[in-house]
Design a protein around this motif. Structure first.
Motif, PDB file in Angstrom:
ATOM      1  N   UNK A 130       0.810  -1.216   0.000  1.00 39.66           N
ATOM      2  CA  UNK A 130       0.000   0.000   0.000  1.00 39.66           C
ATOM      3  C   UNK A 130       0.848   1.272   0.000  1.00 39.66           C
ATOM      4  N   UNK A 131       2.001   1.262   0.713  1.00 37.93           N
ATOM      5  CA  UNK A 131       2.767   2.495   0.909  1.00 37.93           C
ATOM      6  C   UNK A 131       4.212   2.382   0.436  1.00 37.93           C
ATOM      7  N   UNK A 132       4.564   1.261  -0.193  1.00 41.04           N
ATOM      8  CA  UNK A 132       5.916   1.076  -0.728  1.00 41.04           C
ATOM      9  C   UNK A 132       6.974   1.080   0.376  1.00 41.04           C
ATOM     10  N   UNK A 133       6.655   0.513   1.534  1.00 41.30           N
ATOM     11  CA  UNK A 133       7.649   0.321   2.584  1.00 41.30           C
ATOM     12  C   UNK A 133       8.339  -1.017   2.319  1.00 41.30           C
ATOM     13  N   UNK A 134       9.619  -1.052   1.966  1.00 42.93           N
ATOM     14  CA  UNK A 134      10.218  -2.230   1.322  1.00 42.93           C
ATOM     15  C   UNK A 134      10.761  -3.293   2.289  1.00 42.93           C
ATOM     16  N   UNK A 135       9.888  -3.885   3.100  1.00 44.83           N
ATOM     17  CA  UNK A 135      10.343  -4.888   4.062  1.00 44.83           C
ATOM     18  C   UNK A 135      10.924  -6.129   3.381  1.00 44.83           C
ATOM     19  N   UNK A 136      10.415  -6.482   2.219  1.00 43.68           N
ATOM     20  CA  UNK A 136      10.788  -7.744   1.584  1.00 43.68           C
ATOM     21  C   UNK A 136      11.482  -7.545   0.234  1.00 43.68           C
ATOM     22  N   UNK A 137      11.878  -6.304  -0.075  1.00 43.67           N
ATOM     23  CA  UNK A 137      12.526  -5.995  -1.350  1.00 43.67           C
ATOM     24  C   UNK A 137      14.032  -5.901  -1.147  1.00 43.67           C
ATOM     25  N   UNK A 138      14.768  -6.842  -1.726  1.00 42.15           N
ATOM     26  CA  UNK A 138      16.211  -6.943  -1.476  1.00 42.15           C
ATOM     27  C   UNK A 138      16.981  -5.728  -1.967  1.00 42.15           C
ATOM     28  N   UNK A 139      16.514  -5.078  -3.048  1.00 37.12           N
ATOM     29  CA  UNK A 139      17.276  -3.960  -3.600  1.00 37.12           C
ATOM     30  C   UNK A 139      17.245  -2.739  -2.687  1.00 37.12           C
ATOM     31  N   UNK A 140      16.355  -2.720  -1.679  1.00 38.23           N
ATOM     32  CA  UNK A 140      16.318  -1.606  -0.732  1.00 38.23           C
ATOM     33  C   UNK A 140      16.529  -2.092   0.705  1.00 38.23           C
ATOM     34  N   UNK A 141      17.249  -3.196   0.833  1.00 40.07           N
ATOM     35  CA  UNK A 141      17.631  -3.673   2.160  1.00 40.07           C
ATOM     36  C   UNK A 141      16.655  -4.625   2.806  1.00 40.07           C
ATOM     37  N   UNK A 142      15.559  -4.955   2.124  1.00 39.58           N
ATOM     38  CA  UNK A 142      14.606  -5.904   2.671  1.00 39.58           C
ATOM     39  C   UNK A 142      15.034  -7.340   2.426  1.00 39.58           C
ATOM     40  N   UNK A 143      14.236  -8.289   2.886  1.00 41.81           N
ATOM     41  CA  UNK A 143      14.601  -9.697   2.761  1.00 41.81           C
ATOM     42  C   UNK A 143      13.336 -10.543   2.649  1.00 41.81           C
ATOM     43  N   UNK A 144      13.129 -11.250   1.526  1.00 42.63           N
ATOM     44  CA  UNK A 144      11.955 -12.128   1.408  1.00 42.63           C
ATOM     45  C   UNK A 144      11.903 -13.200   2.491  1.00 42.63           C
ATOM     46  N   UNK A 187      13.353  10.794   8.267  1.00 40.43           N
ATOM     47  CA  UNK A 187      13.244   9.341   8.082  1.00 40.43           C
ATOM     48  C   UNK A 187      12.236   9.044   6.979  1.00 40.43           C
ATOM     49  N   UNK A 188      12.677   8.374   5.912  1.00 39.45           N
ATOM     50  CA  UNK A 188      11.823   8.071   4.764  1.00 39.45           C
ATOM     51  C   UNK A 188      11.577   6.562   4.712  1.00 39.45           C
ATOM     52  N   UNK A 189      10.380   6.083   5.096  1.00 39.06           N
ATOM     53  CA  UNK A 189      10.118   4.641   5.126  1.00 39.06           C
ATOM     54  C   UNK A 189      10.170   3.974   3.761  1.00 39.06           C
ATOM     55  N   UNK A 190      10.082   4.752   2.698  1.00 39.92           N
ATOM     56  CA  UNK A 190      10.134   4.144   1.367  1.00 39.92           C
ATOM     57  C   UNK A 190      11.559   3.977   0.855  1.00 39.92           C
ATOM     58  N   UNK A 191      12.529   4.545   1.567  1.00 38.30           N
ATOM     59  CA  UNK A 191      13.912   4.516   1.072  1.00 38.30           C
ATOM     60  C   UNK A 191      14.586   3.190   1.361  1.00 38.30           C
ATOM     61  N   UNK A 192      14.462   2.698   2.591  1.00 37.48           N
ATOM     62  CA  UNK A 192      15.146   1.459   2.980  1.00 37.48           C
ATOM     63  C   UNK A 192      14.229   0.640   3.881  1.00 37.48           C
ATOM     64  N   UNK A 193      14.496  -0.658   3.928  1.00 35.53           N
ATOM     65  CA  UNK A 193      13.744  -1.531   4.828  1.00 35.53           C
ATOM     66  C   UNK A 193      14.001  -1.159   6.284  1.00 35.53           C
ATOM     67  N   UNK A 194      15.208  -0.687   6.592  1.00 27.74           N
ATOM     68  CA  UNK A 194      15.511  -0.291   7.962  1.00 27.74           C
ATOM     69  C   UNK A 194      14.608   0.858   8.398  1.00 27.74           C
ATOM     70  N   UNK A 195      14.496   1.879   7.559  1.00 30.32           N
ATOM     71  CA  UNK A 195      13.618   3.012   7.890  1.00 30.32           C
ATOM     72  C   UNK A 195      12.171   2.558   7.985  1.00 30.32           C
ATOM     73  N   UNK A 196      11.764   1.642   7.112  1.00 31.85           N
ATOM     74  CA  UNK A 196      10.399   1.138   7.151  1.00 31.85           C
ATOM     75  C   UNK A 196      10.145   0.379   8.456  1.00 31.85           C
TER      76      UNK A 196
END
Length: 825
Positions: free
Chosen positions: A230-244, A747-756
Motif C-alpha cells: 500500500x505504501x511502498x515500505x520495502x520490508x521484503x525488497x532486497x534492492x532496498x535492504x529488505x529480505x523475502x 526518516x523516509x520509510x520508502x527509502x530502505x527496509x531499515x527506515x520502514x
C-alpha cells in the motif's frame, strides 16, 4: 407451582433462546457453537470442491480445463480456505459447543466475545471466498511468499484480499482463544481440579496458549506485507535492504505450530472418545497430558522445518531438524496410550471406532514421512515436490479430519438425541478411507519421480500420467463419502427431537441432561470419570441437588472457580442476548474488505460502527449487582462478581496483552532482521530523532501511566475522569513528539527496509495511542455517570493494564531502535 418448578421456570425464562430472526442475536455458546460448526463444515465442502477442480485439471497431461491464472487462484483458495476457514475454526467451534457442559458450567465467561468471533469469521470468510467469482481471489499460494506477492508481480487487489481478509479472521481466532483459556481456567465445576479436568479440555487449553503466541506472527507478517503493497515500505525488497526470508520466518513461526494447533484438539477428542468406546479408563492419562504440553512446546522450534532449502546456517538447520524428530516422541506416547486403552477394553466396531482406527493408520504414516523430511539431505531432494503434498495431507486429513468425523458421529446425539446411521457410516468410512489413500499415497511416488508442486499441467512423457489419474479417482471417491455423510447428517437433524440420554455410556459431564441454561444444577466433581464413578449424579443434578439450582440474582450466571483446585470463588454474571456482537463483527468485516477495494469512506463508517458496537456492549457490562453475596447451595455463600486479580476479566486482559506483546515482538524481530543485513547502521542518509526527544517522549509516557495509577486509587471520586484525561494528554503529547522527531530526522520509510521497520514500530505505538484516545473518554464518561465503583471497576482495571502496556511498548520500541545498531557495531 412448587418452589422447584418456580426455580426451573425462572431459569428457563432467563436463558431462553429467541426464535425466528431474533435467534441471530443469541450469544449462548451452545447456539454459537452449532452455527460455528455448520459454517466450518460448509467451508470444508467448498474447499473440497476446489480441490476436485484441481484434480480434474491434473488428471491428464496437457489439460486445458483450468487456465494457469485460474488454477493459481483455485489452488491458493483451496489451501487458504482449508487452513484458515475450516481447520482452525472447526476445532474452536467444537470446543465452544462442548466445553461449557463438559466443564459443568452454564456458559463460558465471554459469550458475546464468542458471538463476535463467530460472526466476524462467517461474514468475512464468505466475502473472502466470493472473490473467486469476480476474479479477485488471491493467486500467490496460501503461504503468499514475497516477492511474488509484492506489488511488482501481483499488481491487482488479489493479494490484498488475502492479507486483509486472513488478518482479521486470525483476530477472530485469537478472540476465541481468549474465551477458551479463561473459560477452562475459571469456570470449571467445583471440585474439577486440573488433575480431574477432561483431557479434551487440557488439549484446548494448550491450543489456546499456542494460538496466543503463534497467531501474532502471521498478523504482523500480513501487516508488513500490506504496508509494503500500500505504501511502498520495502520490508521484503532486497534492492532496498529488505529480505523475502523475513516473511518466511514470520509466516512459518505461525504455520508450523498451526499444524499442531489443528492436531492437538483432535488428539483431545480421541483421548475422550477412546475410553468410552473401550469402556475402560484412559491408559497413561498423565503421560498423555504431559505429551500435549510437550508437543505444544516443541512446535515452536520447528518453523524453519519449511526452510531447509532457504540457505540458513548449518547450526540452525541442525537444531530444527532435531526438534522435528523429537516432536514425534510425545506424539507417539499418545498413540501408544490409545492403542493400549483399546487393547485393554472391549471395543465395538461402530462408526466412531472406525474413524479412530482410520485416523491412527493414516496419521502414523504421515508422521513417518514427517520424520523423513526432517532429515535435511532428504528434504533437499523432495522439497517442493508432490511428496510433501502427500505428507501434509496425511498429517492434516489423517490427524484432524478423521478424528473430527469420529467426533461428529460421537457427539451429534447431543444436538437433538438422534444418532447417525451405523449402516451408512460403514460406507462413509470405507469411501473416505479408501478414497483418501488412493488419492494421496500415489503422490509420494509422483514426488519421488520429480513432479513439482504448484504446476497446473505437465508433459505426457514424464511417467506421471497413471499416478495422477489414480489420485483424481481417489479424490472423487473421498468426496462421495463426504456427500453421503452430509446426507445422513441432514436426515438425522431433521428428525423429531428425542431425549439425549447417554447412548455411549460416556463418563464426561457433557452427557448430563442439558437445556439452554446448561445443567439443571452445577455438580461437584470428585473424580476423573464422574458419570462412571457416581451413576446417581445424573438424577441428583436433574433434581437440582447441586450448585445454583436457580438464578440467584435474576440474571444468567455461572460459578467462577479457582484455576487449580476449582474452589468456588464468586458468581459470574453473564451477559444476555444482543445484536451488538453481530453489528460489531459486520462492521469489522466491512472495514477490512471495503478498505481493500479502496472504498475508504464506507470502510471508515464500518470501522466506527464496529467500535461503537463494542463500546456499547462494554457499557452494558461491569455493573454493580444489588447482591453482595448469594447462596449457591450446599449451605455455601459466595460473592457476586470480583475485582482485580481475582476477576476473570483481569486475566482475559492479561492474555490479550500477551497477544499484543507478541505482535510487538514480531515487529521488533523484523527490525533486528533487516538491521543485521546492513553493513552500516543506520544506513547512509538515515538518522534517528535526537535523544532529548526520545527521553521527553518516554517521560510523558511514564507520567501518563502514573496518572492512570492514581486514577485506579481514586475510584468513585471526582478526580478520576480528570486524571484519565490528563493521562491521555500526556500520551498524545508523547506521540506528537515522536512524529515530529521522525519528520525532523528526515526518516523516509520508502527509502530502505531499515527506515520502514522503524516506521512500523512507531506506527504500532501510534495504534495504541489511538486506542487510548477512544478508551479514555469512555472511561471518563462511565465515571461521570456513576458506573465506576469498588465493586464495578473491571473496565478501569482493564484499561489501566492496556495503558501501562502502551507505556512499556513505547519505551521498549525506543530502546530496540537505538540499542540494536550499537550492538551491531
Amino acid at each position: 407451582m412448587t418452589a422447584r418448578d418456580n426455580d426451573l421456570a425462572r431459569l428457563e425464562d432467563v436463558w431462553r433462546t429467541q426464535r425466528g430472526w431474533r435467534f441471530f442475536s443469541s450469544v449462548n455458546n451452545t447456539n454459537i457453537g452449532l452455527l460455528y460448526i455448520g459454517t466450518a463444515l460448509l467451508f470444508f465442502i467448498l474447499a473440497g470442491v476446489l480441490g476436485l477442480l484441481m484434480r480434474v485439471q491434473l488428471a491428464v497431461p496437457g489439460n486445458g480445463f483450468l487456465g494457469a491464472e485460474t488454477y493459481n487462484q483455485v489452488f491458493t483458495m483451496h489451501g487458504s480456505v482449508m487452513m484458515f476457514l475450516f481447520a482452525i475454526p472447526i476445532v474452536e467451534a467444537i470446543a465452544v459447543y462442548l466445553l461449557p457442559n463438559m466443564l459443568g458450567a452454564r456458559d463460558l465467561p465471554f459469550p458475546r466475545l464468542s458471538a463476535y468471533a463467530y460472526w466476524a469469521y462467517a461474514i468475512g470468510g464468505l466475502a473472502f471466498f466470493c472473490t473467486l467469482f469476480v476474479g479477485l481471489a488471491p493467486d500467490g499460494g496460501w503461504f503468499m511468499y514475497p516477492p511474488l506477492t509484492g506489488l511488482k508481480y501481483s499488481p491487482g487487489l488479489n493479494a490484498d484480499f488475502w492479507l486483509l481478509g486472513i488478518g482479521f479472521i486470525e483476530i477472530s481466532a485469537i478472540a476465541g482463544a481468549i474465551e477458551l483459556i479463561v473459560g477452562i481456567l475459571f469456570t470449571r465445576a467445583p471440585g474439577m481440579t486440573l488433575g480431574r479436568m477432561p483431557v479434551y479440555a487440557w488439549a484446548m487449553l494448550v491450543v489456546g496458549v499456542m494460538i496466543v503466541f503463534a497467531f501474532p506472527a502471521v498478523i504482523a507478517g500480513t501487516a508488513l506485507l500490506e504496508l509494503e503493497r500500500a505504501f511502498d515500505w520495502p520490508f521484503f525488497l532486497a534492492d532496498r535492504g529488505g529480505d523475502p526470508l523475513l516473511w518466511q520466518h514470520l509466516f512459518w513461526f505461525f504455520g508450523h505450530p498451526e499444524v499442531y494447533i489443528i492436531f492437538l484438539p483432535a488428539a483431545g477428542m480421541v483421548s475422550t472418545i477412546v475410553p468410552t468406546l473401550a469402556a475402560t479408563p484412559l491408559v497413561a492419562r498423565r503421560a498423555i497430558i504431559a505429551a500435549l504440553v510437550g508437543v505444544g512446546v516443541f512446535s515452536f522450534g520447528l518453523w524453519a522445518h519449511h526452510m531447509f532449502t532457504a540457505g540458513l546456517g548449518t547450526l540452525e538447520m541442525g537444531f530444527v531438524s532435531a526438534a522435528s524428530m523429537a516432536v514425534a516422541v510425545p506424539t507417539a506416547i499418545q498413540v501408544f496410550a490409545w492403542i493400549a486403552t483399546l487393547w485393554k477394553g472391549k471395543v465395538k466396531a461402530n462408526a466412531p471406532t472406525l474413524f479412530l482406527l482410520g485416523f491412527m493408520a493414516i496419521f502414523v504414516l504421515g508422521g513417518l514421512t514427517g520424520v523423513m523430511v526432517a532429515v535435511i539431505p532428504f528434504d533437499w531432494q523432495v522439497h517442493d515436490t508432490y511428496f510433501v503434498v502427500a505428507h501434509f495431507h496425511y498429517v492434516l486429513i489423517g490427524g484432524m479430519v478423521f478424528p473430527v468425523f469420529a467426533a461428529l458421529y460421537y457427539w451429534l446425539p447431543l444436538v437433538n438425541g438422534n444418532r447417525l446411521s451405523e449402516g451408512l457410516a460403514r460406507w462413509v468410512f470405507g469411501l473416505m478411507f479408501v478414497g483418501f489413500n488412493v488419492a494421496f499415497f500415489p503422490m509420494h511416488v509422483t514426488g519421488l519421480l520429480g513432479m513439482p508442486r504448484r504446476v497446473y499441467t505437465y508433459a505426457a512423457d514424464l511417467g506421471w500420467n497413471g499416478l495422477n489419474m489414480l489420485s483424481t479417482v481417489g479424490a472423487f471417491t473421498f468426496a462421495l463419502g463426504v456427500v453421503l455423510f452430509a446426507w445422513d447428517a441432514w436426515r438425522a437433524l431433521r428428525q423429531p427431537e428425542r431425549p439425549v440420554g447417554n447412548p455411549w455410556n460416556a463418563s464426561t459431564l457433557e452427557w448430563l441432561p442439558s437445556e439452554d441454561y446448561g445443567n439443571r444444577s452445577i455438580p461437584r466433581i470428585d473424580s476423573i470419570d464422574p458419570l462412571w464413578d457416581r451413576p446417581e449424579l445424573v438424577r441428583d443434578v436433574e433434581e437440582g441437588r447441586h450448585y445454583l439450582p436457580r438464578t440467584a440474582t435474576g440474571a444468567r450466571e455461572t460459578i467462577a472457580t479457582s484455576p487449580v483446585a476449582a474452589t468456588p470463588r464468586y458468581v459470574l454474571i453473564l451477559p444476555g442476548d444482543s445484536w451488538l456482537p453481530l453489528i460489531a463483527a459486520a462492521g469489522t468485516a466491512g472495514f477490512f474488505l471495503l478498505l481493500t477495494v479502496k472504498l475508504n469512506v464506507l470502510a471508515w463508517i464500518c470501522g466506527v460502527t464496529a467500535i461503537a458496537a463494542v463500546l456499547g456492549w462494554m457499557w452494558q457490562a461491569d455493573r454493580e449487582n444489588a447482591h453482595a453475596d448469594v447462596d449457591i447451595g450446599h449451605g455455601e455463600r459466595i460473592p457476586v462478581g470480583a475485582t482485580g486479580t481475582a476477576s476473570h476479566a483481569w486475566w482475559a486482559a492479561i492474555v490479550m496483552l500477551v497477544v499484543d506483546l507478541s505482535i510487538f515482538a514480531c515487529f521488533a524481530f523484523a527490525y533486528v532482521h533487516v538491521t543485521m543485513r546492513l553493513t552500516v547502521c543506520p544506513p547512509p542518509g538515515a538518522t534517528l530523532p535526537s535523544q532529548d526527544v526520545a527521553l521527553a517522549s518516554a517521560g510523558l509516557l511514564v507520567l501518563g501511566s502514573l496518572l492512570v495509577w492514581f486514577a485506579t486509587l481514586a475510584v468513585a471520586t471526582r478526580r478520576l475522569p480528570w486524571l484519565v484525561l490528563a493521562a491521555l494528554g500526556c500520551v498524545l503529547a508523547s506521540c506528537a513528539l515522536d512524529v515530529r522527531g521522525l519528520f525532523d530526522a528526515g526518516l523516509d520509510p520508502t527509502a530502505t527496509a531499515w527506515a520502514a521497520a522503524v516506521a512500523a514500530l512507531a506506527s504500532y505505538q501510534g495504534l495504541h495511542v489511538a486506542t487510548l484516545a477512544v478508551l479514555a473518554p469512555y472511561l471518563a464518561a462511565r465515571a461521570w455517570c456513576g458506573l465506576l465503583g469498588e465493586r464495578s471497576r473491571a473496565s478501569l482495571d482493564t484499561i489501566a493494564l492496556v495503558w501501562h502496556m502502551t507505556t512499556l511498548q513505547g519505551i521498549a520500541g525506543m530502546l530496540v531502535v537505538r540499542l540494536v545498531p550499537l550492538v551491531m557495531t
